[in-house]
Design a protein around this motif. Structure first.
Motif, PDB file in Angstrom:
ATOM      1  N   ASP A 119      91.195  42.882 101.399  1.00  0.00           N
ATOM      2  CA  ASP A 119      91.432  42.817 102.721  1.00  0.00           C
ATOM      3  C   ASP A 119      91.799  44.302 103.127  1.00  0.00           C
ATOM      4  O   ASP A 119      91.413  44.847 104.162  1.00  0.00           O
ATOM      5  CB  ASP A 119      92.600  41.794 103.125  1.00  0.00           C
ATOM      6  N   GLY A 163      91.092  47.003 101.825  1.00  0.00           N
ATOM      7  CA  GLY A 163      89.665  47.752 102.056  1.00  0.00           C
ATOM      8  C   GLY A 163      89.792  49.127 101.264  1.00  0.00           C
ATOM      9  O   GLY A 163      88.564  49.930 101.827  1.00  0.00           O
ATOM     10  N   ARG A 204      85.544  38.179  95.342  1.00  0.00           N
ATOM     11  CA  ARG A 204      85.724  38.398  96.940  1.00  0.00           C
ATOM     12  C   ARG A 204      86.136  39.877  97.270  1.00  0.00           C
ATOM     13  O   ARG A 204      85.616  40.556  97.907  1.00  0.00           O
ATOM     14  CB  ARG A 204      86.675  37.325  97.422  1.00  0.00           C
ATOM     15  N   GLN A 245      84.052  42.725  98.966  1.00  0.00           N
ATOM     16  CA  GLN A 245      84.641  43.289 100.131  1.00  0.00           C
ATOM     17  C   GLN A 245      84.583  44.675 100.208  1.00  0.00           C
ATOM     18  O   GLN A 245      84.178  45.657 100.922  1.00  0.00           O
ATOM     19  CB  GLN A 245      85.785  43.126 100.476  1.00  0.00           C
ATOM     20  N   THR A 302      84.396  37.578 102.991  1.00  0.00           N
ATOM     21  CA  THR A 302      83.651  38.686 102.767  1.00  0.00           C
ATOM     22  C   THR A 302      82.770  39.236 103.894  1.00  0.00           C
ATOM     23  O   THR A 302      82.485  40.552 103.823  1.00  0.00           O
ATOM     24  CB  THR A 302      82.799  38.708 101.387  1.00  0.00           C
ATOM     25  N   ARG A 342      83.310  38.665 111.263  1.00  0.00           N
ATOM     26  CA  ARG A 342      83.359  40.086 110.706  1.00  0.00           C
ATOM     27  C   ARG A 342      81.980  40.726 110.632  1.00  0.00           C
ATOM     28  O   ARG A 342      81.359  41.433 109.766  1.00  0.00           O
ATOM     29  CB  ARG A 342      83.446  39.748 109.098  1.00  0.00           C
TER      30      ARG A 342
END
Lengths: 257, 210
Positions: free
Chosen positions: A147, A149, A176, A180, A213, A242
């Motif tokens: 998350d 990133g 996941r 991402q 994702t 997203r």
């Protein structure tokens, strides 16, 4: 019952006689996304109970709710106090703190999170004797890295071993995060495999991970997965939010209503 | 369809004790495609077993609108779980005889997924020729209530429903204005959930293009 006013809730959190009122107040301020000027200072004050020895179990509960509320409010003023709690020796506190820092997108947390995972499958990912817990809250840690990133090589190297973890939900969290951070389809394919797992709990986890994702190629598999429609809608919502052009996702959602 | 096949399936259901057995027996009952199976299938919905109820729900939907009267009379109003599944069946069958039930579910049901199904039903019910105007108005009123629901997924379903209903030629100017106003509000920043905004924008775009 009368709905509570924000003023009353702030008062409930400030008083110290009744911990159950504080517990509820901490939850309420997050849930309602309170913007009251006293909200953040009071939630941060609740964290102090975790420094006491021994820790009062009721105040620990209030502090956990405060941490969760801070994750919903995402106020940068809380970051420093939360970073310090990454080293708390209470597993649940670490888990909730990591979730909150992940939700805040805290770049400052990356190094600390990586350090907690660095011991890999034999350390962080090994089971604690006679409990169902792992040594570290790996699922939350992996999700937070994804998350936040930061796709640096050192992050990818720490995450990768967890794609081989014996527990499917940990593998799901690792895939996941890698999807991402790298955008590589191979991790999406791994998540799609987990959508066919015999355990409903694993299918649900993989479904929500795919949603998080934002990987659009997941839409057909989400539609056909053996999971209840309510949860598919939650996953598709995440996917739609997203993407700049979520038309196919919205069509899939319409079908599931 | 012979009576004995139905009897056999019912006996199997009677004897089933575990979830896999119940699922199998319910599947067998559905496979008969017999209207007589509707009543026992409604009973199955009340077992408080989601895996079994999901099978029975599909079976009931397959039987088609002919089962609606049976559904409405065999429904045990006190069995909360069974009600939720019946709402789903009625919504999927689009039968106007279920309008009362859907309105009630939207207003009174605690479970968001039931309010979502009810909203979807109000969007898609096929209206009776002799009462189209009145029924359309009731569907609109329900959808406008759903617009104010606390749960995002119910508001999302309301957007879907308003879009469907606004395509209808039978909509009065007054209702159309209210529906558009609601969509405009859900497309604005007053709506806190992004996906609801996105869906409302899409609805407005298509309505304006058409």
């Amino acid at each position: 019952m009368e709905p509570l006013s924000e003023t009353q809730v702030i008062k409930d959190l400030r008083q110290t006689e009744d911990p159950s009122a504080q517990y509820y107040a901490a939850w309420w301020l997050g849930k309602m996304r309170s913007q009251h000027p006293d909200t953040i200072p009071l939630l941060l004050r609740a964290l102090a109970a975790l420094d006491a020895a021994p820790i009062d179990p009721e105040q620990r509960g209030v502090a956990l709710n405060a941490i969760r509320a801070l994750g919903l409010l995402r106020d940068k003023r809380a970051e420093k106090a939360l970073l310090a709690l990454l080293h708390c020796n209470d597993y649940t506190v670490r888990e909730e703190v990591v979730r909150t820092l992940g939700a805040m997108g805290s770049c400052g947390a990356v190094e600390g999170i990586r350090a907690l995972l660095a011991s890999g499958l034999e350390g962080a990912g090994a089971e604690q004797p006679s409990t169902p817990l792992l040594n570290e809250p790996c699922e939350a840690l992996l999700e937070a890295l994804g998350d936040i990133g930061d796709g640096s090589n050192s992050n990818l190297a720490v995450i990768q071993p967890f794609t081989e973890h014996p527990r499917p939900l940990i593998r799901s969290a690792a895939c996941r995060a890698l999807l991402q951070l790298t955008g590589l389809d191979q991790w999406g394919m791994e998540l799609k495999k987990l959508l066919n797992h015999p355990e409903p709990l694993v299918r649900r986890g993989a479904l929500l991970d795919l949603g998080a994702t934002g990987w659009l190629a997941a839409v057909p598999s989400i539609r056909s997965a053996a999971v209840e429609p309510s949860l598919k809608l939650v996953a598709l919502r995440a996917l739609a939010e997203r993407n700049d052009n979520p038309n196919d996702v919205l069509d899939a959602m319409d079908e599931l209503l | 369809m012979t009576t004995s096949a139905l009897d056999q399936a019912l006996q199997k259901l009677e004897r089933a004790t575990s979830t896999p057995e119940l699922v199998k027996a319910t599947q067998a009952l559905c496979a008969l495609n017999d209207l007589e199976a509707a009543k026992p299938l409604v009973k199955v919905l009340g077992f408080n077993n989601p895996a079994v109820a999901a099978v029975a729900t599909q079976g009931l939907i397959q039987l088609g609108p002919d089962i609606v009267p049976t559904l409405l009379v065999s429904l045990d109003a006190r069995n909360y779980g069974a009600r939720a599944w019946v709402v789903k069946v009625i919504a999927a069958l689009r039968d106007p005889r279920g309008l009362d039930l859907l309105e009630h579910a939207l207003q009174a049901d605690i479970a968001p997924s039931v309010r979502r199904s009810a909203t979807r039903g109000l969007a898609d019910l096929e209206l009776s020729e002799d009462a189209e105007h009145d029924q359309l108005e009731r569907c609109f009123e329900g959808l406008l209530k759903a617009v104010r629901d606390d749960e995002w997924v119910v508001r999302y379903a309301a957007v879907y429903g308003l879009e469907q209903r606004l395509y209808s030629a039978a909509v009065s100017t007054h209702l159309a204005e209210q529906g558009r106003a609601a969509l405009n509000q859900l497309a604005s920043d007053a709506e806190g959930v992004r996906v609801v905004q996105l869906r409302a924008l899409k609805a407005l775009q298509r309505l304006n293009a058409g």
